[in-house]
Motif scaffolding. Structure first.
Motif, PDB file in Angstrom:
ATOM      1  N   ARG A  25       1.084  -1.410  -0.407  1.00  0.00           N
ATOM      2  CA  ARG A  25      -0.063   0.248   0.366  1.00  0.00           C
ATOM      3  C   ARG A  25       0.866   0.800  -0.066  1.00  0.00           C
ATOM      4  N   LYS A  26       1.750   1.349   0.819  1.00  0.00           N
ATOM      5  CA  LYS A  26       2.926   2.290   0.815  1.00  0.00           C
ATOM      6  C   LYS A  26       3.335   2.805  -0.368  1.00  0.00           C
ATOM      7  N   PHE A  27       3.877   1.451  -1.812  1.00  0.00           N
ATOM      8  CA  PHE A  27       4.540   1.753  -2.096  1.00  0.00           C
ATOM      9  C   PHE A  27       3.565   1.569  -3.564  1.00  0.00           C
ATOM     10  N   ASN A  28       1.745   1.852  -3.583  1.00  0.00           N
ATOM     11  CA  ASN A  28       1.367   2.132  -4.152  1.00  0.00           C
ATOM     12  C   ASN A  28       0.849   3.849  -4.485  1.00  0.00           C
ATOM     13  N   SER A  29       0.773   4.405  -3.273  1.00  0.00           N
ATOM     14  CA  SER A  29       0.924   4.865  -2.443  1.00  0.00           C
ATOM     15  C   SER A  29       1.816   6.149  -3.359  1.00  0.00           C
ATOM     16  N   SER A  30       2.890   6.013  -3.412  1.00  0.00           N
ATOM     17  CA  SER A  30       3.826   6.773  -3.727  1.00  0.00           C
ATOM     18  C   SER A  30       4.092   6.175  -5.460  1.00  0.00           C
ATOM     19  N   LEU A  31       3.485   6.054  -5.999  1.00  0.00           N
ATOM     20  CA  LEU A  31       4.046   5.620  -7.238  1.00  0.00           C
ATOM     21  C   LEU A  31       2.754   5.965  -8.101  1.00  0.00           C
ATOM     22  N   ASN A  32       2.999   6.789  -9.016  1.00  0.00           N
ATOM     23  CA  ASN A  32       1.678   7.808  -9.935  1.00  0.00           C
ATOM     24  C   ASN A  32       2.331   7.228 -11.482  1.00  0.00           C
TER      25      ASN A  32
END
Length: 321
Positions: A178-185
């Motif tokens: 979830r942290k990875f997905n929130s930082s990736l755009n």
């Protein structure tokens, strides 16, 4: 007398109250602008102090937030791939020959378009592969601050021991994902045939490294998958050729096998196998967030209006009672 009833005077339907009573009701219900202004002036000192207090709180809060740096890159599906992958394009041209030969080719995908690539870049399986690279997971989940002089990430000692590379409080996979997905755009510019990718982190070096790692590892995984499938197809054709005597069929099979060899050659020699850079990631020199001035101004206005609302509500509520 006990049984005597004294009639009360009532207003008949449609009649209006006495003029003095009506004036009193209007005075109690109407909000006078001058009256509001007097309330604010009388409490202006407390309102300003409250606003100042909110400003100081917002300043301390904004200063406590670490700088976030965003690295961006623009990638395009490589020209050597047909519909996103070299194998589906080649196999599609020779699928008819394979059908004539009676061969069931390996179950290749129909090609990777930009939406399929976006989904794979965001997938749990791909993230699980990325965190096998050294220091990637600690940098995402245990980074506390960044030293711009040394360029080193300072890890939270309550979560990760950087000296021996061990976890004190190891995060779960789903929290990390979830942290990875929130930082990736990822912005899929389908009409313009390119994909814009960006990653946020407190370290500009790590955000640049990680974004480049994503592109390289995606190419490597796709390359290895296609090479393995191509080798499997060649082995299958060789076995079939050993028992096939028809000249035309053997010629068709040989053509298919030659193309599979070409697929392996392209996969081995091309660095950017599926994704190629239009604009490679560059280390940012300016932070992207937080916007400290916006935070301070927003908190100050909130404190100002909250104090005004409090004093006006208290005054009119008291007047009504």
């Amino acid at each position: 007398h006990k049984g005597l009833k004294i009639p009360r005077r009532r207003l008949r339907a449609g009649s209006s109250p006495a003029p003095g009573t009506k004036k009193m009701i209007e005075e109690n219900t109407e909000i006078n602008f001058k009256e509001v202004l007097e309330v604010l002036i009388n409490n202006m000192k407390v309102i300003l102090l409250t606003t100042l207090g909110f400003s100081f709180i917002s300043i301390f809060y904004s200063v406590s937030l670490p700088n976030i740096y965003t690295t961006s890159a623009i990638v395009v599906i490589s020209e050597n791939s047909s519909s996103g992958s070299s194998i589906p394009g080649i196999v599609s041209r020779f699928a008819g020959l394979a059908d004539i030969a009676g061969i069931n080719m390996p179950n290749y995908s129909k090609g990777k378009n930009s939406y399929a690539i976006e989904a794979e870049l965001k997938s749990e399986a791909f993230f699980k592969h990325l965190i096998t690279v050294e220091n990637v997971l600690p940098s995402i989940m245990a980074a506390k601050s960044y030293d711009p002089i040394s360029g080193e990430i300072i890890f939270d000692s309550e979560i990760y021991n950087a000296s021996n590379g061990s976890w004190i409080k190891e995060p779960s996979f789903m929290n990390s994902y979830r942290k990875f997905n929130s930082s990736l755009n990822i912005v899929n510019e389908k009409m313009r045939s390119y994909i814009s990718v960006s990653f946020d982190h407190i370290s500009p070096k790590f955000s640049t490294f990680f974004l480049d790692l994503m592109v390289r590892e995606y190419n490597n995984i796709s390359r290895q998958e296609d090479i393995q499938e191509s080798k499997a197809a060649i082995e299958y054709i060789k076995k079939y050729l050993a028992k096939e005597s028809n000249i035309e069929t053997r010629k068709s099979l040989s053509s298919i096998m030659q193309k599979q060899v070409e697929v392996q050659m392209l996969a081995e020699i091309k660095n950017f196998y599926i994704l190629d850079y239009i604009d490679p990631p560059a280390e940012p020199d300016l932070k992207s967030s937080p916007k400290r001035s916006v935070i301070v101004i927003s908190f100050s206005f909130f404190g100002f209006f909250l104090s005004i609302l409090f004093f006006l509500s208290r005054y009119f509520l008291h007047r009504k009672i």
